[in-house]
Design an enzyme around this catalytic site. Structure first.
Site, PDB file in Angstrom:
ATOM      1  N   ASP A  31       0.859  -1.171   0.000  1.00 13.71           N
ATOM      2  CA  ASP A  31       0.000   0.000   0.000  1.00 13.71           C
ATOM      3  C   ASP A  31       0.908   1.238   0.000  1.00 13.71           C
ATOM      4  OD1 ASP A  31      -2.339   1.676   0.583  1.00 13.71           O
ATOM      5  OD2 ASP A  31      -1.440   1.815   2.577  1.00 13.71           O
ATOM      6  N   ARG A  32       0.421   2.368  -0.528  1.00 12.89           N
ATOM      7  CA  ARG A  32       1.282   3.550  -0.581  1.00 12.89           C
ATOM      8  C   ARG A  32       1.153   4.410   0.683  1.00 12.89           C
ATOM      9  NH1 ARG A  32       0.392   8.653  -4.576  1.00 12.89           N
ATOM     10  NH2 ARG A  32      -0.567   9.416  -2.644  1.00 12.89           N
ATOM     11  N   ASP A  33      -0.047   5.004   0.874  1.00 12.67           N
ATOM     12  CA  ASP A  33      -0.189   6.011   1.925  1.00 12.67           C
ATOM     13  C   ASP A  33      -0.331   5.353   3.294  1.00 12.67           C
ATOM     14  OD1 ASP A  33      -0.128   7.966  -0.072  1.00 12.67           O
ATOM     15  OD2 ASP A  33      -2.288   7.759  -0.397  1.00 12.67           O
ATOM     16  N   SER A  76      -8.822   7.900  -4.335  1.00  9.41           N
ATOM     17  CA  SER A  76     -10.131   8.450  -4.673  1.00  9.41           C
ATOM     18  C   SER A  76     -10.102   9.969  -4.780  1.00  9.41           C
ATOM     19  CB  SER A  76     -11.160   8.025  -3.620  1.00  9.41           C
ATOM     20  OG  SER A  76     -10.846   8.621  -2.381  1.00  9.41           O
ATOM     21  N   CYS A 108      -6.405   2.569  -7.910  1.00 12.88           N
ATOM     22  CA  CYS A 108      -7.847   2.748  -8.085  1.00 12.88           C
ATOM     23  C   CYS A 108      -8.148   4.238  -7.996  1.00 12.88           C
ATOM     24  CB  CYS A 108      -8.635   2.000  -7.016  1.00 12.88           C
ATOM     25  SG  CYS A 108     -10.383   2.480  -7.038  1.00 12.88           S
ATOM     26  N   LYS A 120      -9.821  -1.166  -2.860  1.00 11.50           N
ATOM     27  CA  LYS A 120      -9.707  -2.015  -1.682  1.00 11.50           C
ATOM     28  C   LYS A 120     -10.808  -1.620  -0.694  1.00 11.50           C
ATOM     29  CE  LYS A 120      -5.418  -0.561  -1.300  1.00 11.50           C
ATOM     30  NZ  LYS A 120      -4.059  -0.282  -0.798  1.00 11.50           N
ATOM     31  N   ASP A 145      -1.609  -0.871   5.895  1.00  9.23           N
ATOM     32  CA  ASP A 145      -1.761  -0.299   7.237  1.00  9.23           C
ATOM     33  C   ASP A 145      -3.194  -0.315   7.749  1.00  9.23           C
ATOM     34  OD1 ASP A 145      -2.482   1.665   5.339  1.00  9.23           O
ATOM     35  OD2 ASP A 145      -2.185   3.262   6.815  1.00  9.23           O
TER      36      ASP A 145
END
Ligand SMILES: [Zn+2]
Length: 583
Positions: A31-33, A76, A108, A120, A145
Site C-alpha cells: 500500500d502507498r499512503d 479516490s 484505483c 480495496k 496499514d
C-alpha cells in the site's frame, strides 16, 4: 475475479509458470499512503512525500532477495477532484525517486460510490498487480496499514501483513492475519518465512520415510505440502495418522502406505495408556522398516513420546519440532518462530530434515483428485455455495440459527446453497437448509464432501477441516472464524478467503473447545448480509435471478455499499468510516 483465477490451482496457465519457481513468493505488494510514505490525505504535492522510517532499506532487502515489487493504492482524491492525474503522476514519481523503482503500480482512481472492482477492500488491484508481474496472488505478500488492505489481500489469496499506524483501528489489528510493528519488521518476516519454507534442491531419494500427523482431518490436510516435500526425496512414504485424520490422510498426494493408530498424548479425549498397546505400536513401527521418521505436530503437542517409541523400534534418524529438550530422542531438533501458518510450520520441518518441495510444486494444500468420487446428484451445475455448519469442536461451528439465516439471505440473492454435514448432523443440516437450501446432510464423508466442494463457487464454514479441504481444491472460503486460535496460523491457506467474526472477542487465543462466553458472540453476531457481501467479494456470481434487487454476474464487489467485509471488520463499524481508508 475471473473463474479461472479462482481456480488457479487447476487451470490457470499463469500459475503453472509461477509454480516452476521455488519458494513462497514471487512478489511483494505494498500500500502507498501510511505504508510506504506518511499518510497525507489526498496528497497532490510531491514536496509532501515522506517515506516511512526504514522504507528504503526494507525495499532494498526485498529487491536483493529477487522479489518483484508492486504498489496497490486507492486514490479516490482523483475522482473527488482533490488532485489531478498529473499531480498523482508527480507524487508517484517522487515516491520512486525516494524509494527506488517499482515493477508495477496499480491505482484505483474511483471513489466508493463507483462500485468498482478495484477499490480495496475489493481484490481487483491485487489481481491486476499479480497479472502484471506474471504471477498469481497466492504467490504475493501484501503489506498495508488498514483492514481494507488485509481484506483485499485475503480475498485475492495473497498473504496479508498489517503494519499499524496510530490511525489503524484496534479491530483491524485484531483481525489481521499477521501484524508487524514497522515496515522493516514486516519485510524481515516475509524473508524469514520464505527462507524457512525453501531448502536446497532435492537429492537422490533416500529410503523409506515415516511421516507422522495425528489429530484431525484439518491437521492432516495442512501437513500436505510438507509430506509432498518428503515424498519428493524418499523412495517410499508411510503416514502414521489417528482415526480422526484417516479419511484426510487417504486423500493426500505422496503417501504410499497408511497406518492408523491413536496416540494418547495427542488425542483430545484420550484413552488410558495401555502398556500392551504401546508394545504393539512399537512392534508395528519396527515392522515398517523405515530408514527415518519426520514427526509433525502442533505447537502445543509433543513429538517426544513417539520419538521414544521410534527409537525403541530402531528408527535411525528422527526429526521433529521441539521446544522441550529432546536429549538423544531427536537427530534433527527444529525450532520455529511463533505465528507461522501451520502448512509453513510443517514444511519448515521437512526442509530442516533435508526434504524440499521440488520446482513445480507450489506450497499450497492439495488432495488427490483421483481419490474424489462423483458428486451427489441434485446439485445442478457448478457455481453453488456450500455451507458447512458443523464442527467436531463446538467453538468452531457456525451457530445453527445464524447458519439458517445465512441460507435464507444467500438464496434470496439468487445463490444455490448446499448444506453439508456428517451422518450425525442430519438434524442440523435439515434445520439449516430449511426450504431454500439443498440438504446434503449425512451424504458426505470427507471424500464426498471434496466432490461437492469441487463444483462450489465458495464454501461458508467455521475454522474446521472442510475449510482446509476447500483450500486444497482452490475453492474460496468465507471463514466464520472463532478467534480461539490465531487466524494467521489456522486460516485458509493460499486460497481466496474472507474472514468474518469478532476477532477481538474474549475467547481470543483461549484454544477453548467449548465457548467460554455466553451466547458465543464471536460468531453469533455475524450479520448474514456480510456473508453475502463476502461471497460477492470473492467473485461468486448468483446462479438464479434474486428474489429482490437484480444482481448479475457482472455486478462489482460491494466495495462501497458494504465496505466492512472481512478482515477489516469486527462486527461493528464500516472500514470506510475510518480515517485511514477514506483515501
Ligand atoms: Zn476502482
Amino acid at each position: 475475479m475471473e473463474p479461472d483465477q479462482r481456480r488457479s490451482g487447476r487451470v490457470d496457465p499463469a500459475s503453472d509458470r509461477a509454480a516452476t519457481r521455488p519458494g513462497l513468493y514471487d512478489a511483494v505488494l505494498l500500500d502507498r499512503d501510511g505504508t510506504l510514505v506518511e499518510d497525507v490525505p489526498y496528497n497532490g504535492d510531491p514536496e509532501k512525500v515522506r517515506p516511512v522510517p526504514g522504507a528504503r532499506e526494507a525495499l532494498h532487502r526485498l529487491r536483493a532477495a529477487g522479489l518483484r515489487l508492486g504498489v496497490v493504492t486507492n486514490q479516490s482524491g482523483l475522482a473527488r477532484g482533490l488532485f489531478t492525474a498529473d499531480d498523482l503522476r508527480r507524487v508517484n514519481a517522487r515516491v520512486e525517486e525516494l524509494l527506488g523503482p517499482f515493477d508495477t503500480w496499480q491505482i484505483c482512481p474511483h471513489d466508493e460510490r463507483a462500485g468498482c472492482a478495484c477499490r480495496k477492500p475489493a481484490p481487483g488491484l491485487v489481481h491486476a498487480a499479480a497479472r502484471a508481474l506474471g504471477t498469481t496472488p497466492d504467490r504475493c505478500a501484501l503489506v498495508g496499514d488498514i483492514g481494507a488492505d488485509m481484506t483485499a489481500a485475503g480475498a485475492a489469496g495473497a498473504a496479508g501483513i498489517l503494519v499499524p499506524t496510530p490511525a489503524t483501528r484496534p479491530a483491524e489489528v485484531a483481525a489481521a492475519p499477521h501484524v508487524a510493528r514497522d515496515l522493516l519488521t514486516a519485510v524481515a518476516a516475509i524473508l524469514d518465512r520464505a527462507a524457512l519454507a525453501a531448502g536446497p534442491p532435492s537429492r537422490p531419494p533416500r529410503g523409506r520415510v515415516l511421516v507422522v500427523r495425528s489429530d484431525s482431518a484439518g491437521d492432516v490436510l495442512v501437513t500436505g505440502p510438507a509430506i509432498r516435500a518428503v515424498a519428493a526425496g524418499a523412495e517410499g512414504v508411510v503416514l502414521l495418522c489417528g482415526p480422526r485424520g484417516r479419511d484426510a490422510a487417504a486423500l493426500l498426494p505422496g503417501v504410499d502406505e497408511l497406518v492408523e493408530w491413536p496416540l494418547p498424548w495427542i488425542d483430545g479425549a484420550p484413552a488410558p495408556v495401555e502398556p500392551a498397546d504401546m508394545r504393539a505400536l512399537t512392534a508395528r513401527l519396527a515392522g515398517l522398516a523405515v530408514d527415518e521418521a519426520v514427526v509433525f505436530s502442533s505447537f502445543h503437542q509433543s513429538p517426544l513420546p513417539l520419538a521414544l517409541l521410534l527409537r525403541m523400534a530402531g528408527v535411525a534418524r528422527i526429526s521433529a519440532i521441539s521446544d522441550d529438550y529432546p536429549g538423544s530422542l531427536l537427530d534433527v531438533r527444529h525450532r520455529v518462530p511463533d505465528g507461522l501458518p501451520e502448512p509453513e510450520r510443517a514444511l519448515s520441518l521437512a526442509v530442516a530434515a533435508g526434504f524440499a518441495l521440488p520446482a513445480g510444486d507450489d506450497p499450497r494444500l492439495r488432495i488427490r483428485t483421483d481419490a474424489v468420487p462423483p458428486a451427489p446428484a441434485g446439485l445442478g451445475g457448478p457455481g453453488y455455495v456450500v455451507l458447512h455448519p458443523g464442527s467436531a469442536v463446538q467453538t468452531r461451528a457456525c451457530p445453527p440459527e445464524l447458519a439458517a439465516r445465512i441460507v435464507r439471505v444467500l438464496t434470496a440473492a439468487g445463490h444455490r446453497v448446499a448444506v453439508t454435514g456428517g451422518p450425525d448432523e442430519t438434524e442440523l443440516t435439515a434445520r439449516v437448509a430449511g426450504d431454500a437450501g439443498i440438504d446434503l446432510g449425512g451424504r458426505t464423508g470427507l471424500a464426498e464432501l471434496a466432490a461437492v466442494l469441487a463444483g462450489a463457487g465458495a464454501l461458508v464454514v467455521g475454522n474446521t477441516g472442510p475449510a482446509h479441504l476447500a483450500a486444497a481444491l482452490g475453492v474460496p472460503v468465507v471463514s466464520l472464524f472463532a478467534p480461539t486460535v490465531p487466524y494467521g496460523q489456522w486460516g485458509p491457506y493460499r486460497v481466496p478467503a474472507v474472514r468474518l467474526g469478532d476477532a477481538a472477542a474474549p475467547c481470543r487465543d483461549s484454544r477453548a473447545t467449548v465457548c467460554p462466553v455466553p451466547g458465543h458472540p464471536c460468531l453469533s453476531a455475524i450479520e448474514p448480509g456480510r456473508v453475502l457481501a463476502a461471497v460477492r467479494l470473492l467473485g461468486v456470481p448468483a446462479t438464479a435471478p434474486p428474489a429482490t434487487a437484480p444482481l448479475t454476474p457482472a455486478e462489482p464487489p460491494p466495495a462501497t455499499g458494504r465496505p466492512a467485509v472481512g478482515g477489516a471488520q469486527a462486527g461493528v463499524t464500516a472500514v470506510a468510516a475510518t480515517g485511514g481508508s477514506a483515501r
